[in-house]
Scaffold this active site. Structure first.
Site, PDB file in Angstrom:
ATOM      1  N   PRO A   1      27.413 -14.230  27.264  1.00  0.00           N
ATOM      2  CA  PRO A   1      27.920 -14.417  28.619  1.00  0.00           C
ATOM      3  C   PRO A   1      27.147 -13.639  29.677  1.00  0.00           C
ATOM      4  CG  PRO A   1      29.469 -13.123  27.307  1.00  0.00           C
ATOM      5  CD  PRO A   1      28.418 -13.631  26.379  1.00  0.00           C
ATOM      6  N   ASN A   2      26.968 -14.300  30.785  1.00  0.00           N
ATOM      7  CA  ASN A   2      26.361 -13.777  32.005  1.00  0.00           C
ATOM      8  C   ASN A   2      24.853 -13.571  31.932  1.00  0.00           C
ATOM      9  OD1 ASN A   2      28.838 -13.634  33.526  1.00  0.00           O
ATOM     10  ND2 ASN A   2      29.374 -11.923  32.196  1.00  0.00           N
TER      11      ASN A   2
ATOM     12  N   ARG B   1      21.742 -10.909  38.631  1.00  0.00           N
ATOM     13  CA  ARG B   1      22.858 -10.011  38.298  1.00  0.00           C
ATOM     14  C   ARG B   1      22.374  -8.566  38.169  1.00  0.00           C
ATOM     15  NH1 ARG B   1      25.467  -9.252  32.435  1.00  0.00           N
ATOM     16  NH2 ARG B   1      27.088  -7.787  33.023  1.00  0.00           N
TER      17      ARG B   1
ATOM     18  N   TYR C   1      19.496  -4.701  35.022  1.00  0.00           N
ATOM     19  CA  TYR C   1      18.932  -5.723  34.143  1.00  0.00           C
ATOM     20  C   TYR C   1      17.538  -6.198  34.527  1.00  0.00           C
ATOM     21  CZ  TYR C   1      23.722  -5.790  32.503  1.00  0.00           C
ATOM     22  OH  TYR C   1      24.936  -5.422  31.990  1.00  0.00           O
TER      23      TYR C   1
ATOM     24  N   ASN D   1      21.366 -11.361  21.976  1.00  0.00           N
ATOM     25  CA  ASN D   1      21.972 -10.507  22.988  1.00  0.00           C
ATOM     26  C   ASN D   1      23.368 -11.073  23.234  1.00  0.00           C
ATOM     27  OD1 ASN D   1      22.888  -9.136  25.234  1.00  0.00           O
ATOM     28  ND2 ASN D   1      20.891  -9.096  26.236  1.00  0.00           N
TER      29      ASN D   1
ATOM     30  N   ALA E   1      28.726  -8.920  26.637  1.00  0.00           N
ATOM     31  CA  ALA E   1      29.995  -8.190  26.505  1.00  0.00           C
ATOM     32  C   ALA E   1      30.723  -8.485  25.195  1.00  0.00           C
ATOM     33  CB  ALA E   1      30.896  -8.497  27.696  1.00  0.00           C
TER      34      ALA E   1
ATOM     35  N   HIS F   1      31.195  -5.804  22.285  1.00  0.00           N
ATOM     36  CA  HIS F   1      32.223  -4.776  22.229  1.00  0.00           C
ATOM     37  C   HIS F   1      33.608  -5.316  21.892  1.00  0.00           C
ATOM     38  CE1 HIS F   1      28.902  -2.917  24.255  1.00  0.00           C
ATOM     39  NE2 HIS F   1      29.015  -3.801  25.224  1.00  0.00           N
TER      40      HIS F   1
ATOM     41  N   ASP G   1      32.335 -11.744  12.313  1.00  0.00           N
ATOM     42  CA  ASP G   1      32.610 -12.498  11.089  1.00  0.00           C
ATOM     43  C   ASP G   1      31.600 -13.625  10.897  1.00  0.00           C
ATOM     44  OD1 ASP G   1      34.755 -10.823  10.586  1.00  0.00           O
ATOM     45  OD2 ASP G   1      36.279 -12.289  11.183  1.00  0.00           O
TER      46      ASP G   1
ATOM     47  N   GLU H   1      20.414  -7.343  17.036  1.00  0.00           N
ATOM     48  CA  GLU H   1      21.173  -7.264  18.289  1.00  0.00           C
ATOM     49  C   GLU H   1      20.287  -6.629  19.364  1.00  0.00           C
ATOM     50  OE1 GLU H   1      24.970  -4.647  19.832  1.00  0.00           O
ATOM     51  OE2 GLU H   1      24.868  -5.148  17.700  1.00  0.00           O
TER      52      GLU H   1
ATOM     53  N   HIS I   1      20.007  -5.411  23.569  1.00  0.00           N
ATOM     54  CA  HIS I   1      20.629  -5.130  24.867  1.00  0.00           C
ATOM     55  C   HIS I   1      19.555  -4.621  25.813  1.00  0.00           C
ATOM     56  CE1 HIS I   1      24.617  -5.815  23.366  1.00  0.00           C
ATOM     57  NE2 HIS I   1      24.271  -5.110  22.300  1.00  0.00           N
ATOM     58  N   ILE I   2      19.507  -5.183  26.990  1.00  0.00           N
ATOM     59  CA  ILE I   2      18.503  -4.811  27.984  1.00  0.00           C
ATOM     60  C   ILE I   2      18.736  -3.382  28.460  1.00  0.00           C
ATOM     61  CG2 ILE I   2      17.641  -5.340  30.298  1.00  0.00           C
ATOM     62  CD1 ILE I   2      18.358  -8.326  29.650  1.00  0.00           C
ATOM     63  N   SER I   3      19.980  -3.059  28.758  1.00  0.00           N
ATOM     64  CA  SER I   3      20.308  -1.709  29.218  1.00  0.00           C
ATOM     65  C   SER I   3      20.640  -0.822  28.019  1.00  0.00           C
ATOM     66  CB  SER I   3      21.495  -1.743  30.181  1.00  0.00           C
ATOM     67  OG  SER I   3      22.674  -2.103  29.491  1.00  0.00           O
TER      68      SER I   3
ATOM     69  N   ARG J   1      26.059   3.970  29.451  1.00  0.00           N
ATOM     70  CA  ARG J   1      26.917   3.273  30.403  1.00  0.00           C
ATOM     71  C   ARG J   1      28.383   3.610  30.153  1.00  0.00           C
ATOM     72  NH1 ARG J   1      25.205  -2.697  31.086  1.00  0.00           N
ATOM     73  NH2 ARG J   1      26.521  -2.421  32.898  1.00  0.00           N
TER      74      ARG J   1
END
Length: 146
Positions: free
Chosen positions: A10-11, A18, A23, A74, A77, A80, A87, A98, A100-102, A107
């Site tokens: 998402p996003n 954004r 990002y 990626n 959200a 988390h 699963d 996995e 993540h850019i940040s 954070r």
């Protein structure tokens, strides 16, 4: 042909617009183009998919089983919160890295825990969009050696 799958949650379709201070300015299309070129240089095809919907991402993971040499993911959200995605990753034989850019560990507290990391081959965080390249290279270089 050997294949990699790049999944984005998402996003991430909003990259470049954004929160560029977090990002960056690259769009998802820029990142996909870069990874396709990298994969091609190793004789791989890269397929990319983005969705804001958890079930769509689960479907992609399940359909990826035995079709791909690796998945660069990626999850946004959902990292988390999603036991269902965890699963799905556990249910397939294709390894997942996995991304993540940040740096999620710098954070908000709720971003510090990944539901997915324990079932992924690895995790790349905080290196900007270069994290996608590094995750892909983990698979590309592995197959080059093997």
């Amino acid at each position: 042909m050997r294949r990699l799958l790049m999944l984005n949650g998402p996003n991430l379709n909003r990259l470049g617009k954004r929160e560029p201070s977090i990002y960056g300015a690259e769009t998802l299309e820029d990142i996909v183009a870069d990874l396709k070129e990298l994969a091609h240089s190793y004789g791989f095809q890269l397929d990319a998919y983005q969705s804001n919907h958890e079930g769509d991402l689960i479907d992609q993971l399940q359909e990826a089983d035995e079709k791909y040499q690796g998945i660069v993911f990626n999850p946004g959200a959902y990292t988390h919160t999603s036991i269902a995605i965890r699963d799905a990753i556990s249910s397939i034989s294709v390894p997942v890295v996995e991304v993540h850019i940040s740096n999620v560990h710098q954070r908000e507290e709720f971003r510090h825990t990944s539901m997915l990391a324990p079932v992924c081959r690895g995790q790349v965080v905080g290196l900007g969009t270069m994290g996608y390249r590094l995750a892909a290279l983990a698979f590309l270089e592995e197959t080059k050696k093997g």
